[in-house]
Design a protein around this motif. Structure first.
Motif, PDB file in Angstrom:
ATOM      1  N   LYS A  55       0.860  -1.063  -0.056  1.00  0.00           N
ATOM      2  CA  LYS A  55      -0.072   0.045  -0.095  1.00  0.00           C
ATOM      3  C   LYS A  55       0.719   1.161  -0.085  1.00  0.00           C
ATOM      4  CE  LYS A  55      -3.695   0.034   2.509  1.00  0.00           C
ATOM      5  NZ  LYS A  55      -4.701  -0.078   3.529  1.00  0.00           N
ATOM      6  N   GLY A  56       0.253   2.403  -0.411  1.00  0.00           N
ATOM      7  CA  GLY A  56       1.091   3.794  -0.282  1.00  0.00           C
ATOM      8  C   GLY A  56       1.922   3.850  -1.403  1.00  0.00           C
ATOM      9  N   LEU A  57       2.003   3.238  -2.510  1.00  0.00           N
ATOM     10  CA  LEU A  57       3.002   3.057  -3.667  1.00  0.00           C
ATOM     11  C   LEU A  57       2.514   3.933  -4.822  1.00  0.00           C
ATOM     12  CD1 LEU A  57       4.646  -0.295  -3.220  1.00  0.00           C
ATOM     13  CD2 LEU A  57       5.699   1.921  -2.652  1.00  0.00           C
ATOM     14  N   ALA A  58       1.567   4.933  -4.562  1.00  0.00           N
ATOM     15  CA  ALA A  58       1.008   5.652  -5.923  1.00  0.00           C
ATOM     16  C   ALA A  58       2.082   6.177  -6.509  1.00  0.00           C
ATOM     17  CB  ALA A  58       0.204   6.624  -5.335  1.00  0.00           C
ATOM     18  N   MET A  59       3.389   6.564  -6.085  1.00  0.00           N
ATOM     19  CA  MET A  59       4.329   7.183  -6.831  1.00  0.00           C
ATOM     20  C   MET A  59       5.029   6.135  -7.743  1.00  0.00           C
ATOM     21  SD  MET A  59       7.356   7.434  -3.764  1.00  0.00           S
ATOM     22  CE  MET A  59       7.776   5.902  -2.884  1.00  0.00           C
ATOM     23  N   TYR A  60       4.825   4.946  -7.632  1.00  0.00           N
ATOM     24  CA  TYR A  60       5.293   3.992  -8.310  1.00  0.00           C
ATOM     25  C   TYR A  60       4.212   3.496  -9.594  1.00  0.00           C
ATOM     26  CZ  TYR A  60       9.432   3.160  -5.299  1.00  0.00           C
ATOM     27  OH  TYR A  60      10.459   3.445  -4.306  1.00  0.00           O
ATOM     28  N   ARG A  61       3.259   4.175  -9.534  1.00  0.00           N
ATOM     29  CA  ARG A  61       2.290   3.513 -10.146  1.00  0.00           C
ATOM     30  C   ARG A  61       2.784   3.593 -11.976  1.00  0.00           C
ATOM     31  NH1 ARG A  61      -3.877   6.583 -11.244  1.00  0.00           N
ATOM     32  NH2 ARG A  61      -3.812   6.067 -13.421  1.00  0.00           N
ATOM     33  N   ASN A  62       3.220   4.716 -12.193  1.00  0.00           N
ATOM     34  CA  ASN A  62       3.748   4.707 -13.562  1.00  0.00           C
ATOM     35  C   ASN A  62       5.115   4.292 -13.879  1.00  0.00           C
ATOM     36  OD1 ASN A  62       1.306   5.740 -14.532  1.00  0.00           O
ATOM     37  ND2 ASN A  62       1.686   7.864 -13.576  1.00  0.00           N
ATOM     38  N   LYS A  63       5.909   3.722 -12.840  1.00  0.00           N
ATOM     39  CA  LYS A  63       7.251   3.449 -12.790  1.00  0.00           C
ATOM     40  C   LYS A  63       7.487   2.435 -11.723  1.00  0.00           C
ATOM     41  CE  LYS A  63       8.584   7.234  -9.760  1.00  0.00           C
ATOM     42  NZ  LYS A  63       9.753   8.286  -9.440  1.00  0.00           N
ATOM     43  N   ILE A  64       7.004   1.039 -12.224  1.00  0.00           N
ATOM     44  CA  ILE A  64       7.190   0.006 -11.243  1.00  0.00           C
ATOM     45  C   ILE A  64       8.303  -0.634 -11.335  1.00  0.00           C
ATOM     46  CG2 ILE A  64       4.595  -0.290 -11.033  1.00  0.00           C
ATOM     47  CD1 ILE A  64       4.576  -2.460 -13.204  1.00  0.00           C
ATOM     48  N   GLU A  65       9.128  -0.275 -12.613  1.00  0.00           N
ATOM     49  CA  GLU A  65      10.560  -0.673 -12.879  1.00  0.00           C
ATOM     50  C   GLU A  65      11.197  -0.555 -11.760  1.00  0.00           C
ATOM     51  OE1 GLU A  65       9.819   3.123 -15.218  1.00  0.00           O
ATOM     52  OE2 GLU A  65       8.709   1.092 -14.990  1.00  0.00           O
ATOM     53  N   ASP A  66      11.051   0.672 -11.173  1.00  0.00           N
ATOM     54  CA  ASP A  66      11.916   1.345  -9.903  1.00  0.00           C
ATOM     55  C   ASP A  66      11.695   0.255  -8.981  1.00  0.00           C
ATOM     56  OD1 ASP A  66      12.625   3.336 -11.898  1.00  0.00           O
ATOM     57  OD2 ASP A  66      11.720   4.991 -10.834  1.00  0.00           O
ATOM     58  N   LEU A  67      10.752  -0.536  -8.782  1.00  0.00           N
ATOM     59  CA  LEU A  67      10.711  -1.157  -7.716  1.00  0.00           C
ATOM     60  C   LEU A  67      11.347  -2.637  -7.773  1.00  0.00           C
ATOM     61  CD1 LEU A  67       6.882  -1.284  -6.463  1.00  0.00           C
ATOM     62  CD2 LEU A  67       8.684  -0.541  -5.011  1.00  0.00           C
TER      63      LEU A  67
END
Length: 387
Positions: A55-67
């Motif tokens: 949860k709380g990963l809205a900032m990764y929504r358009n760049k999940i490759e950073d995860l």
């Protein structure tokens, strides 16, 4: 006769249709809805429930490759901190798959076991409502096996305490899913029905709403211990250092050989130049004597011509040796530069390819995640942190 009969039948038909229309006006036409209760609350597929939802990963929504490729520390049952991203430099980009796979489509009630869970974006039904739910994977990113930097991870985590290492995971893949939901409210017998209608358990539900869309981020975690299970980190580091030393030794030997060749050619060049200078001096001396004595005999002419031919040959030798010397000097610089690059690169030599690991994470939902600072990571025992 036939025309009269046809006219009579037409008149009778019009009268009958008119009476039917008159009876239909002012009456409620009842429609029996199929009971949809057996299709309620279908089970979510294991491909979806086996993931770890953060949860709380809205900032990764358009760049999940950073995860993907990050080491993540589980500090509590549902809290985590990201340590840093570990992916081999220079490897092909992460495989980003454009997906459109509908994983789940069903209507859910309060009996749905995941009702209100982050897995379904906190969609919840009440005692007087039913929710239509559609879950679709729309993006997925995976760290390929050759891109996992086992040697870098071994070195970084070498001094991390064993108990702490048990709570560290490697994010091998990440997915972005869309959750479409629409709420149906129960309607009474006297209420007007509009929009989309659905029947379940003898009750009627109606909705005029459009689908609402939410997004959830999920990851596949591999524990750090299991990730390195097939790797002996001490042997991996020692082998890498030994290979680096051998490579450096070979590079130094190549540089020494090139330097010896350069010195040999330099010596040959000096000798050839000295011979040419001596011949030049003799030619000049004879020419000066000829001028003084004004001798034009064939003997002196033959001497001069012979010395000139020798001078041409000597000068050609000087030119050839000069070319070889410059080539040797260039080769020496190239070999020395290659030796320096190999010494600098020895710490980044890739480890042997490991068998792919597949692991079902026992972590269900992480409700809070944060990025650790470099100082915090070093306090944990990590030698270096990748950004």
């Amino acid at each position: 006769m036939n025309k009269s009969l046809l006219a009579l039948l037409s008149t009778a038909l019009l009268i009958t249709l008119g009476n039917f229309s008159a009876r239909a006006q002012g009456h409620i036409m009842r429609v029996r809805l199929t009971d949809g209760a057996p299709t309620l609350n279908a089970n979510l597929p294991r491909d979806y429930t086996d993931r770890t939802f953060i949860k709380g990963l809205a900032m990764y929504r358009n760049k999940i490759e950073d995860l993907t490729g990050c080491l993540i520390l589980l500090e509590d049952r549902d809290k985590a901190s990201i340590i840093g991203q570990y992916i081999k430099p220079g490897e092909p980009p992460l495989r980003n798959q454009a997906l459109a796979d509908v994983l789940y489509s069903s209507k859910i009630s309060t009996a749905f076991k995941m009702n209100g869970s982050y897995m379904v974006a906190s969609v919840a039904a009440s005692h007087a409502s039913i929710v239509e739910l559609i879950i679709t994977d729309i993006a997925g990113v995976l760290v390929p096996e050759p891109a996992v930097p086992y040697l870098d991870i071994c070195r970084a985590a070498k001094n991390v305490a064993p108990e702490l290492k048990k709570r560290i995971y490697y994010i091998r893949s990440a997915k972005l899913s869309s959750v479409h939901s629409r709420v149906y409210q129960e309607v009474g017998a006297e209420s007007g029905v509009s929009g989309t209608v659905f029947s379940a358990g003898g009750k009627v539900y109606s909705s005029s709403d459009q689908f609402k869309t939410d997004y959830v981020v999920s990851v596949d975690l591999v524990s750090l211990n299991n990730l390195l299970l097939t790797k002996n980190c001490d042997n991996l580091i020692s082998s890498n250092e030994l290979a680096g030393r051998l490579q450096s030794d070979r590079a130094r030997q190549d540089a020494d050989r090139a330097e010896q060749e350069r010195r040999q050619k330099e010596s040959e060049l000096k000798t050839a130049k000295a011979e040419a200078d001596e011949l030049k001096r003799k030619v000049a001396e004879i020419q000066e004597n000829l001028k003084k004595q004004a001798l034009t005999t064939d003997e002196y002419r033959h001497q001069v011509e012979g010395l000139r031919r020798d001078l041409v040959v000597a000068q050609q030798r000087v030119n050839q040796v000069n070319i070889e010397f410059k080539q040797a000097e260039s080769n020496t610089k190239v070999v020395q530069a290659s030796s320096e690059q190999q010494q600098q690169a020895q710490t980044r030599t890739a480890a042997a390819t490991a068998a792919p690991l597949v692991q079902k994470s026992d972590v269900s939902v992480i409700s809070e995640v944060k990025n650790l600072s470099e100082e915090e990571v070093k306090k944990m025992g990590f030698k270096e942190m990748k950004q």
